[in-house]
Design a protein around this motif. Structure first.
Motif, short mmCIF file in Angstrom:
data_model
loop_
_atom_site.label_atom_id
_atom_site.label_comp_id
_atom_site.label_asym_id
_atom_site.label_seq_id
_atom_site.Cartn_x
_atom_site.Cartn_y
_atom_site.Cartn_z
N MET A 1 -15.17 -3.37 6.28
CA MET A 1 -15.47 -2.50 5.32
C MET A 1 -14.38 -2.81 4.18
O MET A 1 -13.28 -3.26 3.91
CB MET A 1 -14.89 -1.50 5.96
N GLN A 2 -14.85 -2.35 2.43
CA GLN A 2 -14.40 -2.98 1.39
C GLN A 2 -14.70 -2.20 1.16
O GLN A 2 -15.34 -0.59 0.53
CB GLN A 2 -15.00 -3.55 0.76
N ALA A 3 -13.57 -1.62 0.62
CA ALA A 3 -12.67 -0.03 -0.66
C ALA A 3 -12.32 -0.32 -2.10
O ALA A 3 -12.19 -1.67 -2.38
CB ALA A 3 -11.54 0.40 0.58
N THR A 4 -12.77 0.66 -2.85
CA THR A 4 -11.80 0.44 -4.20
C THR A 4 -10.51 0.44 -4.49
O THR A 4 -10.12 1.01 -4.25
CB THR A 4 -12.92 0.59 -5.03
N ALA A 5 -10.12 -0.57 -5.20
CA ALA A 5 -8.85 -0.31 -5.75
C ALA A 5 -8.64 -0.54 -7.51
O ALA A 5 -9.36 -2.10 -7.29
CB ALA A 5 -7.97 -0.81 -5.40
N ILE A 6 -8.61 0.44 -8.00
CA ILE A 6 -7.87 0.75 -9.46
C ILE A 6 -7.33 0.63 -9.57
O ILE A 6 -6.33 1.79 -9.43
CB ILE A 6 -8.82 1.64 -10.09
N LEU A 7 -6.46 -0.84 -10.75
CA LEU A 7 -5.01 -0.46 -10.91
C LEU A 7 -4.33 -0.74 -12.74
O LEU A 7 -5.00 -1.27 -13.21
CB LEU A 7 -4.39 -2.14 -10.14
N ARG A 8 -3.96 0.72 -12.20
CA ARG A 8 -3.65 0.46 -14.22
C ARG A 8 -2.41 0.34 -14.21
O ARG A 8 -1.11 0.29 -13.30
CB ARG A 8 -3.37 1.65 -14.26
N PRO A 9 -0.59 -0.66 -15.37
CA PRO A 9 0.41 -1.05 -15.07
C PRO A 9 0.97 0.26 -15.49
O PRO A 9 0.84 1.27 -16.31
CB PRO A 9 0.20 -1.43 -16.63
N ALA A 10 1.53 0.78 -14.67
CA ALA A 10 2.91 2.95 -14.97
C ALA A 10 3.62 2.00 -16.31
O ALA A 10 4.08 0.83 -16.72
CB ALA A 10 3.48 2.06 -13.64
N SER A 11 3.99 3.30 -16.39
CA SER A 11 4.49 3.15 -17.94
C SER A 11 6.49 2.75 -17.64
O SER A 11 7.59 2.30 -17.86
CB SER A 11 4.75 4.89 -18.50
N GLU A 12 6.55 3.32 -16.17
CA GLU A 12 8.21 2.63 -16.22
C GLU A 12 8.21 1.36 -15.53
O GLU A 12 9.44 1.53 -15.03
CB GLU A 12 8.98 3.93 -15.22
N GLY A 14 5.88 -1.98 -13.41
CA GLY A 14 4.93 -2.29 -12.36
C GLY A 14 3.59 -1.40 -12.20
O GLY A 14 3.07 -1.47 -13.88
N TYR A 15 3.32 -1.20 -11.24
CA TYR A 15 1.49 -1.33 -11.16
C TYR A 15 1.84 0.69 -10.34
O TYR A 15 2.27 0.20 -9.69
CB TYR A 15 0.51 -1.97 -10.83
N VAL A 16 -0.03 1.03 -10.63
CA VAL A 16 0.27 2.29 -9.80
C VAL A 16 -1.65 2.28 -9.25
O VAL A 16 -2.42 1.54 -10.26
CB VAL A 16 -0.17 3.87 -10.88
N ALA A 17 -1.49 1.77 -7.96
CA ALA A 17 -3.01 1.52 -7.60
C ALA A 17 -4.07 3.05 -7.30
O ALA A 17 -2.95 3.72 -6.47
CB ALA A 17 -2.76 0.71 -6.63
N TYR A 18 -5.32 2.75 -7.23
CA TYR A 18 -6.26 4.46 -6.96
C TYR A 18 -7.29 3.93 -6.30
O TYR A 18 -7.95 3.04 -6.59
CB TYR A 18 -6.25 4.77 -8.32
N ASN A 19 -7.13 3.83 -4.94
CA ASN A 19 -8.15 3.99 -4.71
C ASN A 19 -9.60 5.87 -4.85
O ASN A 19 -9.06 6.65 -4.11
CB ASN A 19 -8.54 4.70 -2.87
N PRO A 20 -11.06 5.50 -5.11
CA PRO A 20 -11.67 6.54 -5.65
C PRO A 20 -12.05 7.56 -4.06
O PRO A 20 -12.38 8.71 -4.62
CB PRO A 20 -12.43 5.92 -6.42
N GLU A 21 -12.51 6.49 -3.44
CA GLU A 21 -12.81 7.15 -2.37
C GLU A 21 -11.97 8.20 -1.45
O GLU A 21 -13.13 8.62 -0.54
CB GLU A 21 -13.51 5.48 -1.38
N THR A 22 -11.31 7.75 -1.97
CA THR A 22 -10.28 8.78 -0.34
C THR A 22 -9.09 9.55 -1.40
O THR A 22 -8.68 11.01 -0.53
CB THR A 22 -9.48 7.77 0.28
N GLY A 23 -9.05 9.15 -2.76
CA GLY A 23 -8.02 10.05 -3.44
C GLY A 23 -7.00 9.78 -3.42
O GLY A 23 -5.70 10.07 -4.67
N SER A 24 -6.14 8.57 -2.26
CA SER A 24 -5.03 7.84 -2.08
C SER A 24 -4.81 7.09 -3.28
O SER A 24 -5.21 6.47 -4.36
CB SER A 24 -5.39 6.80 -1.31
#
Length: 66
Positions: A1-12, A14-24
């Motif tokens: 099963m494939q899920a989506t990972a959206i990553l953005r650089p964090a202001s502090e 590192g990276y913030v990772a978001y999964n839109p299917e679950t809201g995690s």
């Protein structure tokens, strides 16, 4: 099963990772750490709230006028 990972650089750092299917949402110092943390969060979510992921996710970006 494939899920989506959206990553953005964090202001502090590192990276913030978001999964839109679950809201995690998770974070990590590197892309690999952020995805590993997100994978764990999504797996734990799906243990409680099983769901199907229809098809392969399509993720893109676009420009906006600022």
């Amino acid at each position: 099963m494939q899920a989506t990972a959206i990553l953005r650089p964090a202001s502090e750092g590192g990276y913030v990772a978001y999964n839109p299917e679950t809201g995690s949402t998770t974070q990590g110092e590197t892309v690999e750490e952020a995805i590993a943390s997100l994978r764990e969060a999504v797996e734990l979510y799906l243990e409680e709230f099983p769901m199907d992921f229809p098809g392969v996710p399509i993720v893109t970006s676009f420009d906006i006028a600022a």
